[in-house]
Design a protein around this motif. Structure first.
Motif, PDB file in Angstrom:
ATOM      1  N   LYS A  36       0.799  -1.224   0.000  1.00  0.00           N
ATOM      2  CA  LYS A  36       0.000   0.000   0.000  1.00  0.00           C
ATOM      3  C   LYS A  36       0.833   1.277   0.000  1.00  0.00           C
ATOM      4  O   LYS A  36       0.305   2.361  -0.277  1.00  0.00           O
ATOM      5  CB  LYS A  36      -0.925   0.017   1.236  1.00  0.00           C
ATOM      6  CG  LYS A  36      -1.869  -1.174   1.329  1.00  0.00           C
ATOM      7  CD  LYS A  36      -2.841  -1.202   0.154  1.00  0.00           C
ATOM      8  CE  LYS A  36      -3.816  -2.367   0.280  1.00  0.00           C
ATOM      9  NZ  LYS A  36      -4.763  -2.417  -0.864  1.00  0.00           N
ATOM     10  N   ALA A  37       2.126   1.185   0.328  1.00  0.00           N
ATOM     11  CA  ALA A  37       2.960   2.386   0.418  1.00  0.00           C
ATOM     12  C   ALA A  37       4.359   2.085  -0.099  1.00  0.00           C
ATOM     13  O   ALA A  37       4.762   0.925  -0.225  1.00  0.00           O
ATOM     14  CB  ALA A  37       3.022   2.875   1.871  1.00  0.00           C
ATOM     15  N   PHE A  43       9.573   2.614   5.635  1.00  0.00           N
ATOM     16  CA  PHE A  43      10.815   2.599   6.401  1.00  0.00           C
ATOM     17  C   PHE A  43      10.909   3.802   7.339  1.00  0.00           C
ATOM     18  O   PHE A  43      11.233   3.658   8.523  1.00  0.00           O
ATOM     19  CB  PHE A  43      12.006   2.609   5.428  1.00  0.00           C
ATOM     20  CG  PHE A  43      13.309   2.958   6.066  1.00  0.00           C
ATOM     21  CD1 PHE A  43      14.066   1.993   6.717  1.00  0.00           C
ATOM     22  CD2 PHE A  43      13.789   4.267   6.041  1.00  0.00           C
ATOM     23  CE1 PHE A  43      15.274   2.317   7.318  1.00  0.00           C
ATOM     24  CE2 PHE A  43      14.987   4.599   6.635  1.00  0.00           C
ATOM     25  CZ  PHE A  43      15.731   3.625   7.276  1.00  0.00           C
ATOM     26  N   THR A  44      10.632   4.991   6.818  1.00  0.00           N
ATOM     27  CA  THR A  44      10.788   6.217   7.599  1.00  0.00           C
ATOM     28  C   THR A  44       9.860   6.240   8.806  1.00  0.00           C
ATOM     29  O   THR A  44      10.297   6.507   9.939  1.00  0.00           O
ATOM     30  CB  THR A  44      10.521   7.449   6.713  1.00  0.00           C
ATOM     31  OG1 THR A  44      11.434   7.442   5.604  1.00  0.00           O
ATOM     32  CG2 THR A  44      10.716   8.736   7.502  1.00  0.00           C
ATOM     33  N   TYR A  45       8.590   5.936   8.589  1.00  0.00           N
ATOM     34  CA  TYR A  45       7.638   5.954   9.702  1.00  0.00           C
ATOM     35  C   TYR A  45       7.954   4.864  10.727  1.00  0.00           C
ATOM     36  O   TYR A  45       7.819   5.082  11.938  1.00  0.00           O
ATOM     37  CB  TYR A  45       6.210   5.804   9.180  1.00  0.00           C
ATOM     38  CG  TYR A  45       5.599   7.107   8.726  1.00  0.00           C
ATOM     39  CD1 TYR A  45       5.061   8.003   9.650  1.00  0.00           C
ATOM     40  CD2 TYR A  45       5.556   7.459   7.387  1.00  0.00           C
ATOM     41  CE1 TYR A  45       4.506   9.201   9.251  1.00  0.00           C
ATOM     42  CE2 TYR A  45       5.006   8.667   6.965  1.00  0.00           C
ATOM     43  CZ  TYR A  45       4.475   9.530   7.908  1.00  0.00           C
ATOM     44  OH  TYR A  45       3.929  10.727   7.509  1.00  0.00           O
ATOM     45  N   LEU A 204      13.019  11.573   1.356  1.00  0.00           N
ATOM     46  CA  LEU A 204      11.662  11.870   0.888  1.00  0.00           C
ATOM     47  C   LEU A 204      11.576  13.306   0.368  1.00  0.00           C
ATOM     48  O   LEU A 204      10.946  13.566  -0.675  1.00  0.00           O
ATOM     49  CB  LEU A 204      10.658  11.670   2.022  1.00  0.00           C
ATOM     50  CG  LEU A 204      10.315  10.222   2.403  1.00  0.00           C
ATOM     51  CD1 LEU A 204       9.502  10.193   3.691  1.00  0.00           C
ATOM     52  CD2 LEU A 204       9.556   9.522   1.287  1.00  0.00           C
ATOM     53  N   LEU A 205      12.214  14.237   1.083  1.00  0.00           N
ATOM     54  CA  LEU A 205      12.223  15.637   0.648  1.00  0.00           C
ATOM     55  C   LEU A 205      12.972  15.793  -0.669  1.00  0.00           C
ATOM     56  O   LEU A 205      12.522  16.509  -1.577  1.00  0.00           O
ATOM     57  CB  LEU A 205      12.865  16.513   1.726  1.00  0.00           C
ATOM     58  CG  LEU A 205      12.045  16.743   2.996  1.00  0.00           C
ATOM     59  CD1 LEU A 205      12.888  17.435   4.067  1.00  0.00           C
ATOM     60  CD2 LEU A 205      10.802  17.566   2.687  1.00  0.00           C
ATOM     61  N   ILE A 212       2.470  11.476   3.221  1.00  0.00           N
ATOM     62  CA  ILE A 212       1.192  10.925   3.685  1.00  0.00           C
ATOM     63  C   ILE A 212       1.198   9.405   3.539  1.00  0.00           C
ATOM     64  O   ILE A 212       1.318   8.871   2.429  1.00  0.00           O
ATOM     65  CB  ILE A 212       0.014  11.525   2.895  1.00  0.00           C
ATOM     66  CG1 ILE A 212      -0.019  13.045   3.069  1.00  0.00           C
ATOM     67  CG2 ILE A 212      -1.301  10.903   3.358  1.00  0.00           C
ATOM     68  CD1 ILE A 212      -1.069  13.730   2.218  1.00  0.00           C
ATOM     69  N   LEU A 213       1.083   8.718   4.660  1.00  0.00           N
ATOM     70  CA  LEU A 213       1.040   7.256   4.663  1.00  0.00           C
ATOM     71  C   LEU A 213      -0.394   6.804   4.397  1.00  0.00           C
ATOM     72  O   LEU A 213      -1.312   7.201   5.120  1.00  0.00           O
ATOM     73  CB  LEU A 213       1.521   6.726   6.010  1.00  0.00           C
ATOM     74  CG  LEU A 213       1.794   5.228   6.130  1.00  0.00           C
ATOM     75  CD1 LEU A 213       2.972   4.820   5.250  1.00  0.00           C
ATOM     76  CD2 LEU A 213       2.086   4.859   7.586  1.00  0.00           C
ATOM     77  N   PRO A 214      -0.628   5.993   3.360  1.00  0.00           N
ATOM     78  CA  PRO A 214      -1.990   5.517   3.079  1.00  0.00           C
ATOM     79  C   PRO A 214      -2.603   4.846   4.300  1.00  0.00           C
ATOM     80  O   PRO A 214      -1.908   4.170   5.066  1.00  0.00           O
ATOM     81  CB  PRO A 214      -1.780   4.511   1.939  1.00  0.00           C
ATOM     82  CG  PRO A 214      -0.528   4.968   1.270  1.00  0.00           C
ATOM     83  CD  PRO A 214       0.347   5.498   2.373  1.00  0.00           C
ATOM     84  N   GLU A 215      -3.889   5.026   4.469  1.00  0.00           N
ATOM     85  CA  GLU A 215      -4.577   4.508   5.651  1.00  0.00           C
ATOM     86  C   GLU A 215      -4.388   3.000   5.820  1.00  0.00           C
ATOM     87  O   GLU A 215      -4.201   2.506   6.934  1.00  0.00           O
ATOM     88  CB  GLU A 215      -6.073   4.841   5.551  1.00  0.00           C
ATOM     89  CG  GLU A 215      -6.861   4.463   6.783  1.00  0.00           C
ATOM     90  CD  GLU A 215      -8.322   4.866   6.693  1.00  0.00           C
ATOM     91  OE1 GLU A 215      -9.120   4.412   7.536  1.00  0.00           O
ATOM     92  OE2 GLU A 215      -8.674   5.634   5.771  1.00  0.00           O
TER      93      GLU A 215
END
Length: 295
Positions: A36-37, A43-45, A204-205, A212-215
């Motif tokens: 989904k992502a 990884f970052t989250y 990411l930047l 935004i992480l998909p739900e």
């Protein structure tokens, strides 16, 4: 006067088994999150969540003041560990993105074999002939899985195949270098997670990718951060603390791949191939005997 903690092998085994059960589930979480992502976003989250958990742990253990007394050498050493974690987990996630769990997980598990091989070269730790034999025996399992699933691997993303094999080299290199850093383990792990997460944000930047992480990916990503990166370490730390010796619990993680196949079958619906079980048995037996001879 405080009493010295006496070994309690029953407690140590319980903590070690808890660690293994958690580790066995993360392969499935990898697949669910990465479906989904993006690899970098997951990884970052996951890293940032893990660093928050370790920060709370350091706060409870009253070890935070050590963070503010790092010299330049220690700071650079920690940054290098962050970079290695960043490269390893991105390679691992890319590997899981394009391969079934029953192929990716056993091959990745061969990092324990590479740890022995690379240690013999980098740390000058001598390998006996019997250890070399069992290492080769375990690598036979990797070949069985690879050749037995040649059609699946040919049809898979070539980058995923390269990355899953690369992960078996990157992770032991991380732990070998980790031994050269003499900071407390909790401090090293916290700084490693935090630094890797910040590197993820910077990437990411730079790539102008969404934050935004998909739900649908939130729950499995949180699961990775908690049950792959942070809580298992704390449990394993307790297992080591209560164990009579490291050798008493060193082989317990070997049951993790078998549970991982079960979760993949139950949750992802992957049909377990007999050839993968045979290959996994070779890997686990080889690692077990290599560790047994190393004791």
């Amino acid at each position: 006067m405080s009493q010295i903690q006496r070994p309690n092998q029953s407690k140590a085994n319980c903590y070690a088994l808890g660690t293994v059960l958690l580790w066995s589930t993360v392969s499935t979480a990898f697949k669910l999150a990465l479906a989904k992502a993006s690899v970098l976003l997951v990884f970052t989250y996951a890293m940032l969540l893990a660093s928050c958990v370790l920060f709370l742990y350091l706060l409870i253990k009253k070890e935070l003041p050590r963070l503010f007394s790092l010299d330049k050498k220690e700071f650079f050493s920690c940054f290098f560990l962050c970079f290695m974690l960043f490269i390893y987990y991105n390679a691992l996630f890319i590997g899981y993105t394009g391969l079934p769990v029953q192929i990716a997980q056993p091959i990745n598990y061969a990092w324990t074999i590479m740890l022995a091989v690379l240690s013999s070269f980098i740390l000058k730790q001598q390998l006996r002939r019997i250890e070399i034999f069992w290492i080769c025996f375990a690598f036979t399992g990797v070949l069985i899985i690879s050749l037995g699933n040649s059609t699946t691997m040919v049809e898979s993303n070539g980058l995923s195949i390269v990355c899953i094999f690369l992960s078996t080299i990157l992770y032991p290199l991380y732990w070998i270098y980790n031994t050269k850093n003499h900071l407390p383990g909790n401090i090293k792990l916290f700084l490693g997670f935090l630094g890797a997460g910040l590197l993820g944000i910077c990437t990411l930047l730079f790539q102008k990718e969404t934050f935004i992480l998909p739900e649908a990916a939130i729950l499995p990503t949180c699961y990775i951060g908690l049950f792959e990166l942070s809580i298992p370490f704390l449990l394993w730390d307790k297992a080591i603390y209560y164990s009579k010796s490291m050798s008493k619990i060193a082989t317990i993680p070997l049951i993790s791949p078998f549970f991982a196949l079960l979760w993949a079958n139950c949750i992802l619906g992957e049909q377990i191939k007999f050839i993968n079980i045979i290959g996994l048995i070779f890997i686990v037996c080889g690692i077990f005997m290599q560790q047994k001879n190393k004791e």
